[in-house]
Design a protein around this motif. Structure first.
Motif, PDB file in Angstrom:
ATOM      1  N   SER A   3       1.244  -1.253  -0.320  1.00 55.99           N
ATOM      2  CA  SER A   3      -0.214   0.364  -0.439  1.00 55.99           C
ATOM      3  C   SER A   3       1.096   0.646   0.279  1.00 55.99           C
ATOM      4  CB  SER A   3      -0.523   0.100   1.124  1.00 55.99           C
ATOM      5  OG  SER A   3       0.283   0.582   2.664  1.00 55.99           O
ATOM      6  N   TYR A   8     -10.834   0.113  -3.027  1.00 64.24           N
ATOM      7  CA  TYR A   8     -11.273   0.259  -1.928  1.00 64.24           C
ATOM      8  C   TYR A   8     -10.836   1.147  -0.972  1.00 64.24           C
ATOM      9  CZ  TYR A   8     -14.643  -2.428  -4.393  1.00 64.24           C
ATOM     10  OH  TYR A   8     -15.854  -2.657  -5.410  1.00 64.24           O
ATOM     11  N   SER A   9      -9.428   1.623  -0.888  1.00 64.54           N
ATOM     12  CA  SER A   9      -8.612   2.348  -0.019  1.00 64.54           C
ATOM     13  C   SER A   9      -7.439   2.824  -1.434  1.00 64.54           C
ATOM     14  CB  SER A   9      -8.162   1.360   0.912  1.00 64.54           C
ATOM     15  OG  SER A   9      -7.602   0.196   0.710  1.00 64.54           O
ATOM     16  N   PRO A  10      -7.424   4.122  -0.089  1.00 67.74           N
ATOM     17  CA  PRO A  10      -6.171   4.615  -1.315  1.00 67.74           C
ATOM     18  C   PRO A  10      -5.121   3.974  -0.793  1.00 67.74           C
ATOM     19  CG  PRO A  10      -7.569   6.149   0.235  1.00 67.74           C
ATOM     20  CD  PRO A  10      -8.371   5.298   0.060  1.00 67.74           C
ATOM     21  N   LEU A  25      -0.618   4.505   0.801  1.00 70.62           N
ATOM     22  CA  LEU A  25       0.006   5.456   1.411  1.00 70.62           C
ATOM     23  C   LEU A  25       0.804   6.327   1.097  1.00 70.62           C
ATOM     24  CD1 LEU A  25      -1.438   2.791   4.387  1.00 70.62           C
ATOM     25  CD2 LEU A  25      -2.215   5.242   4.016  1.00 70.62           C
ATOM     26  N   ASP A  61      -3.305   9.542   2.929  1.00 74.65           N
ATOM     27  CA  ASP A  61      -4.034   9.053   1.859  1.00 74.65           C
ATOM     28  C   ASP A  61      -2.832   9.896   0.457  1.00 74.65           C
ATOM     29  OD1 ASP A  61      -4.876   7.063   3.734  1.00 74.65           O
ATOM     30  OD2 ASP A  61      -6.940   8.169   3.006  1.00 74.65           O
ATOM     31  N   THR A  84      -4.042   5.950  -8.923  1.00 72.40           N
ATOM     32  CA  THR A  84      -3.816   6.212  -8.201  1.00 72.40           C
ATOM     33  C   THR A  84      -5.197   7.206  -7.460  1.00 72.40           C
ATOM     34  OG1 THR A  84      -1.984   6.110  -8.049  1.00 72.40           O
ATOM     35  CG2 THR A  84      -2.968   7.042  -6.001  1.00 72.40           C
ATOM     36  N   LEU A 110      -8.439   4.778  -8.195  1.00 69.21           N
ATOM     37  CA  LEU A 110      -8.249   3.897  -7.631  1.00 69.21           C
ATOM     38  C   LEU A 110      -9.212   2.907  -8.039  1.00 69.21           C
ATOM     39  CD1 LEU A 110      -9.354   4.937  -4.045  1.00 69.21           C
ATOM     40  CD2 LEU A 110      -7.105   4.123  -4.887  1.00 69.21           C
ATOM     41  N   GLY A 150     -20.196   5.478  -2.337  1.00 71.12           N
ATOM     42  CA  GLY A 150     -19.535   6.742  -1.049  1.00 71.12           C
ATOM     43  C   GLY A 150     -20.035   7.910  -0.535  1.00 71.12           C
TER      44      GLY A 150
END
Ligand code: ATP
Ligand code: ATP
Ligand code: MG
Ligand code: MG
Lengths: 256, 347, 369, 306, 220
Positions: free
Chosen positions: B105, B167-169, B171, B177, B251, B254, C91
């Motif tokens: 990540s 689902y998650s940016p 790091l 993020d 990035t 996503l 979202g």
């Protein structure tokens, strides 16, 4: 031992054998002329020596080093350099940029991707020296494509000698030059021979007989005759296939 | 006539200056500085102005510009018209997917990997491609890009044609993020850096050699240049930058899908570069900006938004044959030598 | 109060421009009939072109949410587009009523309180077709689909409904032009029936060439409803006659709502509606009911979502209701393309139902109650 | 897999190849010979398809439809040539791509405005709608035979035109060195205009003939553009013979990839994996072939300009 | 038959011709001499319509041809052997010689022209046997000299009224050069009008009725 040693070099274009088991030697410091009828295979031979065309057979040694399997740029590194029958320069770049490119090829590492080239004083000096030698100073910042034909030929030669080769291959340097320019080119070649051996292709016989120590005559891709300038000049077979009798012609015309 | 052709005496010292475009460069750099400042503050003030949608829009513009810059370098300097550049953008994007799947990540690491992956793959492709000339080069780059595209389409693990959603940016570092204004700022700086890097490379030994290859490759060989290796390096470099832009795009969004690598995306990149001006420093960013803004505007005014875009292209070809940037770059001597020349037929 | 905003991401250009236009017409008709009000509140339908490209679609969704601040989202034709915009829309807690695709992901593990399968679940149509093949006791069946996820879903769906093993699964190229090779394989395999999922132009190419090769004499052709609906029929014509397809909608469904819809649609556009148009129409009706239920108060997103799920709306499909995964449970019918006595080529509803109140087979995987 | 099946697939491959050649024929002329990279060729193809399809549905006469398709398209092409392409001959390939890409964008919108976004009806002539028995054992779509014949015809006509007529020599001369051609007294502009029109006619013919066996819809032009370019490049730009042979090669490879590869893979791999890889390979076969050819012959199978 | 009245021309900013005048009567052989870069080829580019004339006029057979399109001028009967050969890389030798062939324009009775057999493939191959051997080679598969022969043959194939040769013996083997000179003599006898640029002053002076000198773009 001789500088350039060519043995049984062969090149075929489909049916034609443009270079047919050619063997010849060029000694250090000599000017060796290569003459022969049109389509005899002279330019092809130069392409083979410089590596721009792959040979179909034979061997090719410079100072005892076998070159036949080397890429063109490696042959230049080995000490071979050439000009083109049809002027080949960088028409969109200035004379200075042309010369800098030529010098850069040997004086610098062209994979350096950060240092600014034009700041390299050493290169510039070398390029300037070339320009001076060819009397192209006045054209230093002229776009090469717009130079007169003669000047473009000179530039072509300059690009070749920048490599300070052991052997220089000249393919019809006088092509497209008037009598005056031709004289100058002869003079230039006389200069160059001090530093390098030269393999000269030329149809201008006056120039050839002035310059050449030895001459090889190609006909239909084969070596037809070889010898000193005098021998060749008076060889009746060569006169028949190539030289002809210009003086006679003029008489006849005078009469007509 | 007593004029002698050859001088044997040593030349007069210090040669005259070379034709240079130092002035144009100075101007362009100051323009760059101003732009970076303006754009730098934009995302922070945008919400206040109710423009926060346009933050993403501008960021996309910046990212695409990055890919376009590398393409312009390839076409304008090395004369390599690559019609497969979107393929490398895709490689970068999918490298991100692969890393995320692999549980990584850290943005920096992922971006690095993506860029390197892009370089390697383009190097491999280049091994084949750079040996061909002109249209053959155009088509073979297209071919490889299409292969990459179909590969992505049938890659079940990464969603295939459906694309892949993260689902998650990523790091940047613990707790931060790689998203929002931070990402924007990073992209902006990266773009500026690459802009400077490329205009620097163009003036380097390497850049000059490429110029020579563009104008007369045979002569370069005969003068002792390893032309294939030089072109290969240029190709790999451009591929790496394109991949990096692809990674940044992934990035930001996503989300990655093969449509990123469709051939018309590659064509679009070329189109934007040509609009802006081939071989011109500002060609790529300008072309990208003009194209994307027009598209955005037209799409909202009419269903038939393709036609006016088409008209624009034709207009550019005839009214700005050297590209829009040429209007500003009159003095820039680079303009004089731009454009991928069609080989003259005569022997 | 300021009007309700519905973001409509359409396929105006691109490969799915055809279905896109159908959806557009369906929405506009519904809006017109409700004279641009939802639950009595003035509503604005903001439309934008995605060209069927997921990246573009994301940007559109982004604009709808960040700039236009839409209250609802709908419109896309492609599954890949739906999956692409999903995260952005969810979202922002903007209810997304799909007018066309229902990807298995969103029906199952990734089901989401803000996504509504107002249309159907992708596999279900194929399941129905498979069930039909089973009912007809076709021994040897070959399935043919393009090599991308939707294609694979189609094959799996069909197999689930068919419940026997299929003789062969043939995967074709996306956007394939020439099917001679596949047709030769079919002729060699001599199946009782062949099931095809070939959306858009691919379907047209296939059917034309299938008929040209005269294979219709040797085997029954069952297609997905999308490849046998009015738009395709209009493009292929005569050769379509005889093709079977399973669908949860038919323009000749016998219920008042549908009769009115079809009549109005024909009045407005001079042609029969496709299932795309019908589902789009339902989406608006569903919104209408929901807004009415919450009395036009859209600030409590959760409440709105709940209302969409529970509010009874008049569907052209008769009685439908949302399952736990917020996909409609509905009936599935068999349709066959026929030539009516007045020379019109169209789908004719076949007696009986393939499924009644069918819930898609991913609902179980969905966490929502 | 019995021998009959193989024979049939081989025929299908050749058939598809000839179809590809028909699609590429016009481009061979304009791009291959005139060295003008005209992406709008796809738009002309589309025009031919739409016009003939509509005429066919309304008049019911297939021949009339083809004629109409060709006439209208050639007329359009003539205008296009006069106002745009003529100015592009002397420009580099990039400018040509840019401008003609613009034409595509405009053409697509125009067609959508006239015929709408959905595919339109393009019936098969009733007489040719069914299959015929080839060599007694092989049912073959009779209409396809027409397409194949057209492909062969185009190939022959092109070959003769380019290599054995003065027009062909003039256009090659004009393309390689315009100035010199004019010095020899050739009205290069007129010659190019004529040849461009011929290219358009071939595009229209292809469009008209493909309509009954494929979807007539917006963007149908772009989808054939890439394969057409691919066969031209594999064959060697400027060589008609090359383009023909390349088309057949691509046709065979593509068909083999689709028909023979999956079963083979299933022998060696797990079904699901085979199902994944097979089609993927099939869809890139054409490009792999091109890359492969260019590795060994960097300017195509039959480089016209050595 | 050709009348050039002090024309001026140049490339972009740089003017090259500052008033060139020369005239060629029917059956005359005229030559233009001068150092490199003096404007010989430029003059010819103007006559043949390849370069716009900025000032002055050019007449051919009494009619003005100043700035007519190059192809129009060519069809009126002026054929050029250009500097640098310019053979077509994608045409075979044979095609070069048949593609542009034209019969001689109305040979008037009693004229010398009438007696000469018109140039056709056979006659050209007779002049350059080498070309026959290379009949099926592409233009770029020829040696420099072969290309030069081809360029001359190509010009002759149009049976021009006025033949212009710009350094036509360039890069030819002495024997071939002789043949070409003999051929030029032959043409002269047949009454062919010729404008000639060549560096072999002596031979030129013998052949030509008139030799003009160009200095810094000026010819009186
Ligand atoms: N690429 C090629 N393909 C086929 N044949 C070729 C090719 N290049 C040259 N040839 C043939 O090879 C022979 C030798 O050509 P080459 O250019 O070496 O002759 P040359 O001795 O240089 O003649 P010149 O003095 O006129 O330049 C010629 O007959 C030519 O036709
Ligand atoms: N395309 C061009 N662009 C700019 N300048 C040119 C161009 N062609 C020729 N020139 C310049 O015009 C001048 C005359 O050129 P031209 O070719 O007419 O000379 P020439 O008398 O034919 O010389 P040569 O004997 O070398 O053929 C030269 O100084 C040349 O540099
Ligand atoms: Mg030579
Ligand atoms: Mg000249």
């Amino acid at each position: 031992m001789s500088l350039l040693l060519i043995q049984n070099l062969v090149k075929r274009f489909g049916a034609i054998t443009a270079t047919d088991h050619v063997s010849l030697e060029v000694e250090k410091g000599e000017i060796h002329a290569l003459i022969g009828p049109n389509g005899a295979g002279k330019s092809t031979l130069v392409h083979l020596i410089s590596g721009l065309l792959p040979a179909d057979g034979g061997s090719l040694q410079l100072d005892g080093q076998e070159l036949i399997h080397l890429a063109p740029h490696q042959r230049v590194a080995a000490g071979l350099s050439r000009c083109f029958q049809i002027t080949s320069i960088f028409p969109k770049l200035t004379v200075a940029e042309n010369l800098l490119l030529a010098v850069q090829a040997h004086q610098a590492n062209s994979f350096r991707w950060f240092k600014v080239r034009d700041k390299d004083a050493e290169l510039k000096a070398k390029a300037w020296e070339l320009a001076h030698r060819m009397q192209l100073e006045s054209e230093w910042n002229t776009v090469a494509g717009t130079l007169p034909h003669g000047a473009q030929r000179k530039l072509d030669v300059a690009l070749a000698i920048a490599a300070t080769p052991k052997l220089l291959l000249l393919d019809e340097p006088m092509a497209g030059m008037g009598p005056a320019e031709s004289e100058e080119m002869v003079e230039l070649i006389q200069q160059l021979r001090k530093d390098m051996a030269i393999l000269l292709i030329e149809h201008d016989m006056d120039a050839v007989f002035q310059l050449a120590d030895r001459i090889t005559v190609l006909v239909y891709g084969k070596v037809f005759a070889q010898g000193t300038a005098e021998q060749i000049q008076h060889d009746p077979r060569v006169q028949a296939v190539y030289l002809g009798q210009e003086d006679e012609l003029e008489k006849e015309e005078g009469a007509a | 006539m007593d004029r002698k052709l050859v001088n044997v005496d040593s030349p007069p010292a210090n040669p005259p200056a070379l034709a240079s475009n130092a002035h144009a460069r100075w101007v362009s750099h100051s323009v760059l500085a101003v732009l970076v400042l303006l754009l730098g503050v934009f995302p922070w003030v945008a919400p206040a102005l109710g423009l926060d949608y346009y933050v993403d829009f501008v960021r996309r513009m910046l990212i695409v510009s990055m890919a376009a810059l590398s393409l312009n370098f390839l076409i304008g300097r090395a004369g390599l018209v690559a019609l497969g550049h979107a393929g490398f953008v895709g490689v970068g994007a999918y490298a991100v997917v692969a890393m995320v799947e692999g549980g990584f990540s850290n943005a920096w690491l992922i971006w690095l990997v993506a860029a390197v992956a892009g370089m390697l793959i383009s190097a491999v492709i280049g091994l084949v491609a750079v040996r061909t000339q002109g249209v053959y080069f155009i088509m073979i780059t297209l071919a490889f890009a299409q292969m990459l595209y179909y590969l992505a389409v049938s890659l079940r693990a990464y969603g295939g044609d459906d694309g892949y959603t993260m689902y998650s940016p990523l790091l940047l570092w613990e707790g931060t993020d790689a998203a929002g204004n931070w990402l924007f700022t990073l992209v902006l700086l990266a773009l500026a850096a690459i802009f400077l890097l490329i205009s620097r490379i163009e003036r380097s030994y390497f850049g000059r050699a490429l110029e020579g290859i563009r104008d007369n490759e045979t002569r370069m060989q005969a003068m002792g240049y390893p032309t294939v290796r030089l072109k290969l390096l240029a190709f790999a470099l451009a591929g790496g930058i394109a991949a990096l832009s692809g990674a940044l795009l992934a990035t930001q969004n996503l989300f990655v899908s093969p449509s990123l690598m469709q051939w018309n995306q590659s064509a679009l990149l070329i189109v934007m570069v040509v609009i802006g001006g081939i071989g011109l420093r500002w060609g790529a960013p300008l072309g990208v900006a003009v194209w994307l803004v027009l598209e955005e505007v037209l799409k909202q005014t009419t269903d038939y938004w393709h036609a006016p875009m088409g008209l624009l292209l034709i207009a550019v070809v005839f009214l700005a044959p050297k590209g829009l940037a040429a209007f500003f770059a009159k003095k820039d001597s680079a303009a004089k030598k731009n454009s991928y020349q069609r080989k003259e037929g005569n022997a | 109060a300021n009007p309700i905003k519905v973001g409509v991401a359409l396929d105006i250009s691109g490969p799915f421009a055809g279905p896109g236009a159908e959806i557009k017409d369906g929405l506009n008709l519904a809006a017109k009939l409700l004279d641009n009000k939802l639950g009595g509140v003035p509503a604005e339908f903001i439309q934008a072109d995605t060209a069927g490209n997921p990246e573009t679609a994301r940007q559109v969704a982004d604009r709808f949410i960040k700039r236009d601040k839409v209250d609802f989202f709908t419109g896309p034709v492609g599954s890949n587009v739906v999956l692409a915009v999903g995260p952005t829309v969810f979202g922002a807690k903007v209810p997304f009523l799909s007018a066309n695709p229902g990807p298995s992901q969103l029906a199952g593990k990734q089901c989401n309180p803000y996504f509504f399968g107002t249309s159907y679940q992708n596999d279900a149509m194929h399941e129905a077709a498979g069930k039909h093949a089973a009912d007809k006791a076709y021994k040897k069946v070959v399935v043919l689909a393009p090599n991308y996820p939707a294609g694979k879903d189609a094959v799996n769906g069909f197999k689930r409904g068919y419940q026997h093993t299929v003789a062969d699964e043939v995967y074709t190229k996306v956007g394939q032009l020439d099917f001679a090779a596949e047709l030769a394989q079919l002729r060699a395999a001599k199946p009782d029936a062949v099931y095809i999922f070939q959306p858009g132009g691919m379907g047209i190419n296939f059917i034309k060439q299938f008929m040209g090769a005269g294979l219709n004499k040797d085997m029954v052709l069952i297609s997905s409803p999308f490849t046998a609906d009015q738009d395709i029929i209009a493009a292929v014509g005569e050769p379509m006659v005889g093709i079977y397809n399973a669908s949860s909608y038919a323009h000749d469904l016998d219920n008042a709502v549908n009769k009115q819809f079809v009549a109005e649609f024909q009045k407005a556009y001079g042609r029969l509606p496709t299932l795309y148009a019908a589902f789009a129409y339902d989406v608006v009706m569903n919104l209408n009911a929901a807004v009415k239920a919450v009395g036009g108060k859209l600030d409590d997103k959760a409440a709105v979502a709940k209302a969409i799920k529970t509010a009874k709306f008049e569907s052209v499909r008769g009685n439908v209701r949302y399952g736990n995964n917020q996909f409609l449970t509905q009936d599935y019918y068999l349709r066959q393309v026929v030539k009516t006595k007045d020379g019109l080529i169209t789908n004719a509803l076949q007696p009986g139902k393939i499924f009644t109140a069918h819930q898609d087979s991913f609902a179980a995987e969905c966490g929502m109650k | 897999m019995d021998s009959v099946f193989l024979v049939e697939q081989a025929l299908n491959g050749l058939g598809y190849g000839l179809m590809l050649f028909l699609l590429a024929a016009g481009l061979t002329l304009v791009f291959g010979i005139m060295d003008t990279l005209n992406l709008a060729h796809g738009a002309l193809f589309m025009a031919g398809g739409y016009v003939s399809a509509s005429v066919h549905t309304h008049s019911g006469s297939f021949l009339l439809a083809i004629a109409a398709g060709i006439v209208v398209t050639v007329a359009l092409a003539a205008v296009l040539e006069a106002v745009l392409i003529r100015k592009l001959y002397v420009r580099d390939h990039l400018s040509q791509v840019l401008a003609t890409f613009g034409v595509i964008l405009m053409a697509d919108d125009t067609v959508k405005a006239i015929w709408g976004p959905s595919p339109i009806m393009a019936p098969t002539p009733a007489a040719l709608s069914g299959p015929v028995e080839l060599f007694g054992f092989l049912p073959y779509p009779s209409y396809r035979l027409v397409v194949l014949a057209a492909g062969l015809g185009a190939a022959l006509a092109l070959y003769l035109l380019v290599n054995h007529t003065k027009l062909g020599m003039w256009v090659r001369a004009g393309a390689s060195n315009r100035q010199m051609a004019e010095w020899m007294g050739i009205r290069v502009n007129r010659v190019f205009a004529i040849v461009f029109a011929m290219g358009a006619a071939l595009a229209a013919l292809a469009g008209a003939l493909m309509a009954p066996i494929s979807a007539v819809q917006v963007g149908m032009g772009e989808s054939i553009l890439i394969p057409a370019l691919v066969v031209i490049v594999i064959g060697g730009i400027g060589s008609v013979r090359g383009a023909l042979i390349a088309s057949l090669l691509v046709g065979l490879v593509d068909t083999a990839g689709r028909a023979l590869l999956p079963p083979l893979l299933r022998e060696v791999l797990s079904p699901s994996l085979a199902a994944d890889i097979g089609p993927a390979v099939a869809s890139i076969a054409m490009y792999v072939l091109m890359a492969g050819v260019l590795v060994f012959k960097p300017s195509g199978l039959f480089p016209a300009k050595a | 038959m050709l009348e050039v009245r002090n024309i001026e021309a140049g490339y972009g900013a740089s003017q090259v011709l500052f008033g060139v005048s020369l005239s060629i009567a029917p059956h005359q052989v005229v030559s233009l001499m001068g150092r490199n870069g003096m404007g010989k080829s430029t003059t010819i580019k103007c006559i043949t319509g390849a370069l716009p004339v900025r000032k002055g006029q050019i007449f051919f057979e009494g009619k003005e041809i100043t700035n007519l399109p190059a192809d129009e001028i060519a069809r009126r009967g002026i054929a050029l052997v250009p500097e640098g050969r310019m053979c077509f890389p994608n045409l075979t030798v044979r095609e070069h010689l048949v593609a542009f062939a034209r019969p001689p324009a109305n040979p008037q009775k009693g004229e010398l022209a009438a007696q000469a057999a018109p140039w056709d493939l056979a006659k050209i191959y007779e002049l350059f046997p080498r070309l026959k051997e290379r009949e099926h080679h592409m233009g770029n598969q020829l040696s420099g000299g072969e290309q030069q022969m081809l360029a001359i043959g190509r010009a002759l194939s149009t049976n021009p009224k006025l033949l212009i040769l710009d350094e036509a013996t360039e890069g030819l083997a002495p024997v071939v050069r002789e043949e070409i000179w003999q051929c030029l003599w032959q043409l002269k006898k047949e009454g062919q009008s010729i404008l000639l640029i060549d560096k072999y002053a002596e031979l030129v002076n013998n052949l030509c009725n008139k030799v003009k000198n160009i200095e810094k773009g000026i010819v009186q």
